[in-house]
Design a protein around this motif. Structure first.
Motif, PDB file in Angstrom:
ATOM      1  N   PHE A   7       1.150  -1.197  -0.040  1.00 46.52           N
ATOM      2  CA  PHE A   7      -0.007   0.065  -0.109  1.00 46.52           C
ATOM      3  C   PHE A   7       1.090   1.136  -0.191  1.00 46.52           C
ATOM      4  O   PHE A   7       1.291   1.434   1.187  1.00 46.52           O
ATOM      5  N   SER A   8       0.965   1.966  -1.270  1.00 42.62           N
ATOM      6  CA  SER A   8       1.955   2.966  -1.381  1.00 42.62           C
ATOM      7  C   SER A   8       1.248   4.294  -1.587  1.00 42.62           C
ATOM      8  O   SER A   8       0.331   4.571  -2.430  1.00 42.62           O
ATOM      9  N   PRO A   9       1.320   5.158  -0.535  1.00 46.92           N
ATOM     10  CA  PRO A   9       0.398   6.556  -0.797  1.00 46.92           C
ATOM     11  C   PRO A   9       0.824   7.320  -1.903  1.00 46.92           C
ATOM     12  O   PRO A   9       0.039   7.987  -2.457  1.00 46.92           O
ATOM     13  N   GLU A  87     -11.410   8.536   7.387  1.00 53.72           N
ATOM     14  CA  GLU A  87     -10.576   7.185   7.226  1.00 53.72           C
ATOM     15  C   GLU A  87     -11.347   6.059   6.852  1.00 53.72           C
ATOM     16  O   GLU A  87     -10.690   5.405   6.194  1.00 53.72           O
ATOM     17  N   THR A  88     -12.542   6.201   7.200  1.00 50.95           N
ATOM     18  CA  THR A  88     -13.355   4.818   6.937  1.00 50.95           C
ATOM     19  C   THR A  88     -13.567   4.847   5.421  1.00 50.95           C
ATOM     20  O   THR A  88     -14.112   3.624   4.929  1.00 50.95           O
ATOM     21  N   ALA A  89     -13.437   5.950   4.676  1.00 56.03           N
ATOM     22  CA  ALA A  89     -13.635   5.838   3.267  1.00 56.03           C
ATOM     23  C   ALA A  89     -12.326   5.134   2.592  1.00 56.03           C
ATOM     24  O   ALA A  89     -12.470   4.127   1.630  1.00 56.03           O
ATOM     25  N   LEU A  90     -11.298   5.467   3.234  1.00 60.26           N
ATOM     26  CA  LEU A  90      -9.947   4.821   2.593  1.00 60.26           C
ATOM     27  C   LEU A  90      -9.777   3.559   3.122  1.00 60.26           C
ATOM     28  O   LEU A  90      -9.582   2.533   2.398  1.00 60.26           O
ATOM     29  N   ARG A  91     -10.234   3.148   4.118  1.00 61.98           N
ATOM     30  CA  ARG A  91     -10.365   1.933   4.889  1.00 61.98           C
ATOM     31  C   ARG A  91     -11.266   0.789   3.915  1.00 61.98           C
ATOM     32  O   ARG A  91     -10.869  -0.332   3.807  1.00 61.98           O
ATOM     33  N   PHE A 107       2.652  -4.960   3.056  1.00 55.62           N
ATOM     34  CA  PHE A 107       3.580  -3.757   3.325  1.00 55.62           C
ATOM     35  C   PHE A 107       3.028  -2.338   3.255  1.00 55.62           C
ATOM     36  O   PHE A 107       2.153  -2.210   2.258  1.00 55.62           O
ATOM     37  N   THR A 108       3.313  -1.598   4.345  1.00 57.15           N
ATOM     38  CA  THR A 108       3.086  -0.230   4.312  1.00 57.15           C
ATOM     39  C   THR A 108       3.809   0.362   5.283  1.00 57.15           C
ATOM     40  O   THR A 108       4.559  -0.415   6.121  1.00 57.15           O
ATOM     41  N   PHE A 109       3.470   1.679   5.755  1.00 51.90           N
ATOM     42  CA  PHE A 109       4.295   2.540   6.709  1.00 51.90           C
ATOM     43  C   PHE A 109       3.684   2.094   7.919  1.00 51.90           C
ATOM     44  O   PHE A 109       2.491   1.598   7.922  1.00 51.90           O
ATOM     45  N   ASP A 110       4.723   2.085   9.011  1.00 56.54           N
ATOM     46  CA  ASP A 110       4.275   1.665  10.335  1.00 56.54           C
ATOM     47  C   ASP A 110       3.152   2.633  10.908  1.00 56.54           C
ATOM     48  O   ASP A 110       3.590   3.990  10.958  1.00 56.54           O
ATOM     49  N   ILE A 122       0.863   8.752   6.904  1.00 56.93           N
ATOM     50  CA  ILE A 122       0.124   8.350   8.221  1.00 56.93           C
ATOM     51  C   ILE A 122      -1.471   7.800   8.286  1.00 56.93           C
ATOM     52  O   ILE A 122      -1.806   6.751   8.796  1.00 56.93           O
ATOM     53  N   ARG A 123      -2.053   8.583   7.368  1.00 55.71           N
ATOM     54  CA  ARG A 123      -3.440   7.992   6.933  1.00 55.71           C
ATOM     55  C   ARG A 123      -3.562   6.450   6.308  1.00 55.71           C
ATOM     56  O   ARG A 123      -4.348   5.615   6.720  1.00 55.71           O
ATOM     57  N   VAL A 124      -2.585   6.374   5.427  1.00 55.29           N
ATOM     58  CA  VAL A 124      -2.923   5.113   4.787  1.00 55.29           C
ATOM     59  C   VAL A 124      -2.240   3.845   5.677  1.00 55.29           C
ATOM     60  O   VAL A 124      -2.692   2.894   5.813  1.00 55.29           O
TER      61      VAL A 124
END
Ligand SMILES: [Zn+2]
Length: 282
Positions: A7-9, A87-91, A107-110, A122-124
């Motif tokens: 998951f790459s922002p 956040e729920t739309a992205l989720r 894989f994504t940011f911590d 951060i959001r991703v």
């Protein structure tokens, strides 16, 4: 074949943070899918929005090819504004993709890393962390099931960050370093913007860098090699990978503090696919 999903922002995050590990997965037979969350419409210097989108997309495809990433999923959210997206739309988008692609590893940011100054990152990270468990619930987004999808759980989350405060796994990427260099150098438009940010900061400091000035117009490979070598050799040295080795650090999460419990009370499924694992990974 097992699937790993990054998951790459932004287009360049794979190459900038964990590209060699993705290349290693791809080389060992994994299907690697990259989800690009934003359109990177403003990440350039001196270009129009349209030209910025065109170049960053084209360069992402070149970078993905260098890393062995087989598929890119475009979500197209406006860049640098994910903080304004619920956040729920992205989720929901992430839950859908997890159910559809059924990745073994993401894989994504911590989501819990300190010192991250980019809200898209951060959001991703937060939305992936939530999508991980929401994707299992049959009362969350049942509309997905009309497409034949089903509740699904990822096995492992591989989190990376600018400052790894508590990595628990370091991948030896020595043999895949050159692929990461090629991928990051392919992101010419975004790298030029990064370099220009440093130039502006240096100017305010009252200094300049001829190496950065040259990189604005010339080949980026030398600069990228130096930067990535310093980063990955420091990781390898800190984790005793051995003389001349290079590493990428992660916080890998499976069941958390229940890992040992599930080792004891579970057994292999009779129809489970042969797991693809590296020699240095259990
Ligand atoms: Zn980014």
């Amino acid at each position: 074949m097992q699937t790993a999903m990054m998951f790459s922002p932004h287009a360049d995050d794979a190459a900038a943070f964990c590209g060699a590990t993705l290349a290693k997965f791809a080389a060992e037979g994994w299907r690697v899918v990259l989800v690009r969350v934003t359109d990177d419409a403003r990440d350039s210097v001196g270009l129009s929005i349209e030209e910025t989108i065109r170049r960053n997309t084209e360069e992402l495809h070149a970078a993905a090819q260098a890393l062995g990433i087989g598929e890119i999923v475009e979500l197209g959210f406006p860049t640098d504004t994910l903080a304004d997206v619920p956040e729920t739309a992205l989720r929901e988008r992430f839950v859908y993709l997890l159910r559809k692609y059924q990745p073994h590893t993401v894989f994504t940011f911590d989501p819990f890393a300190p010192y991250e100054g980019n809200l898209d990152h951060i959001r991703v990270a937060q939305a992936v962390e939530e999508a991980f468990w929401v994707a299992c619930f049959d009362l969350h987004h049942p509309e997905h099931f009309q497409e034949g999808l089903a509740p699904f759980s990822v096995c492992e989350r591989w989190y990376f960050s600018r400052e790894m405060s508590s990595p628990n796994h370091v991948e030896d990427i020595t043999d895949f370093f050159s692929q990461r260099v090629a991928a990051l150098a392919a992101h010419r438009t975004m790298m030029q913007n990064t370099i220009n940010q440093f130039r502006l900061q240096l100017r305010t400091w009252g200094r300049r860098s001829l190496a950065l000035d040259e990189a604005m117009t010339g080949d980026l490979t030398q600069l990228v090699t130096g930067f990535l070598y310093a980063q990955t050799s420091a990781v390898a040295e800190a984790h005793n990978l051995g003389e001349g080795r290079l590493g990428e650090a992660f916080r890998v999460v499976r069941f958390g503090d229940m890992d040992e419990f599930f080792e004891q009370v579970s057994e292999p499924l009779p129809d489970a696919p042969e797991p693809v694992v590296h020699q240095d990974r259990k």
